[in-house]
Write an enzyme that holds these catalytic residues in place. Sequence first.
Site, PDB file in Angstrom:
ATOM      1  N   LYS A 165      10.238   6.740   1.951  1.00  0.00           N
ATOM      2  CA  LYS A 165      11.533   7.398   2.027  1.00  0.00           C
ATOM      3  C   LYS A 165      11.625   8.095   3.387  1.00  0.00           C
ATOM      4  O   LYS A 165      10.952   9.099   3.627  1.00  0.00           O
ATOM      5  CB  LYS A 165      11.671   8.394   0.867  1.00  0.00           C
ATOM      6  CG  LYS A 165      11.774   7.698  -0.491  1.00  0.00           C
ATOM      7  CD  LYS A 165      13.013   6.818  -0.536  1.00  0.00           C
ATOM      8  CE  LYS A 165      13.011   5.818  -1.662  1.00  0.00           C
ATOM      9  NZ  LYS A 165      14.104   4.841  -1.538  1.00  0.00           N
ATOM     10  N   LYS A 265      20.149  -3.519  -7.817  1.00  0.00           N
ATOM     11  CA  LYS A 265      19.930  -2.527  -8.875  1.00  0.00           C
ATOM     12  C   LYS A 265      20.866  -2.889 -10.029  1.00  0.00           C
ATOM     13  O   LYS A 265      22.073  -3.071  -9.816  1.00  0.00           O
ATOM     14  CB  LYS A 265      20.258  -1.118  -8.360  1.00  0.00           C
ATOM     15  CG  LYS A 265      19.284  -0.627  -7.299  1.00  0.00           C
ATOM     16  CD  LYS A 265      19.641   0.781  -6.851  1.00  0.00           C
ATOM     17  CE  LYS A 265      18.483   1.453  -6.158  1.00  0.00           C
ATOM     18  NZ  LYS A 265      18.215   0.939  -4.805  1.00  0.00           N
TER      19      LYS A 265
HETATM   20 MG    MG Z   1      16.815   1.331  -1.207  1.00  0.00          MG
END
Ligand code: MG
Length: 367
Positions: A165, A265
């Site tokens: 991240k 997703k």
């Molecule tokens: Mg991503």
Amino acid sequence: MRIRRITAYRVELPLHEGTYKWSGGKSVSVFDSTIVAVETDEGLVGHGEVCPLGPFYLPAYAAGARAGIAELGPHLIGEDPLQLGRLNQRMDAALQGHAYVKSAIDIACWDILGQAAGHPVCILLGGRYGEDFVLYRAISQEAPEAMARRVTGYRAEGYRRFQLKVGGDPLEDIERIRQVAAELKPGDRLVADANTGWLMHDALRVVRAVRDIDVYIEQPCKSYEECLTVRRHCDHPFVLDEVIDSMTPLLRGHTDRAMDVVNIKISKFGGLTRARQARDLCVSLGIAMTIEDSWGGDITTAAIAHLAHSTPTDMLFTSTDFNSYVTVSTAEGAPQRQGGRMSASTAPGLGVKPRMDVLGKPVVIVE
Ligand code: MG
């Protein structure tokens, strides 16, 4: 077969690591997840789950999922859960947009379809490719040294793919990528996911500074156009995620050669029906995929596993095992990771049985 009742439950999912942090100072400590049960007049019950990554990641929030299910539910009572195309058309006619609201209902109906057919959902989604499939581990945003230590630890547990991240201060992000890359062994893969966090000028500095490193760059900036600009100045393999939420941006991205990999997703597309459509299109176009969801527990992980396991192995870049990140188990029979790999259940449907003591009392009942 007819839908007789739809109920939704709210479950809190704390994290083993305590907090999950990503770009722009965003973080979540306890995920707010919604589990849906769709009951039929023939006694079959299917389950689905939707868990936004907090209210500030995608245009989705946990209380919105439950309000949306209460809004949509009355339109679905009496519908046939086995006819997934028709069911999705019905949901779209009753509620414009709000893909994530529809996701858990669609997943629950796939669970019913699998149980009725006597096959695991992965078989109905196209078949089971190989014994198992590959996972990545998301590395929460911390100081560069701490992220490098996390990668070493998760590597020892068997993971070989890591998603850092980043999307913070560009100089610190360059250090994050450099220090983690130094920990990797041949065959490992590294992704730097900015989660829309950089402006173009910062993204361009980062990709230039890590040009010598074998790293994928994921969703550097907020808009598609900004990402495309960075892509055109970058020689790293490139992943698009947040801006790819339906067929239209996926086709546009393919036409522009805007990405090498897309992140699918399930709830971003509105359920397994639409995520499978995107998956199959990507297979035809030769675009590799990360198959996952925004977040979730055992039921989301089961749904991901069925979609990932039914994807041709060479087209699946990575997938996710969210149920190993959280401390609460919401269902028996959910897939469990073995090292850095996982497989879908061989039981009919999703192969999960919710733990009703964990789910508690329903917060939405439509009948
Ligand atoms: Mg991503």
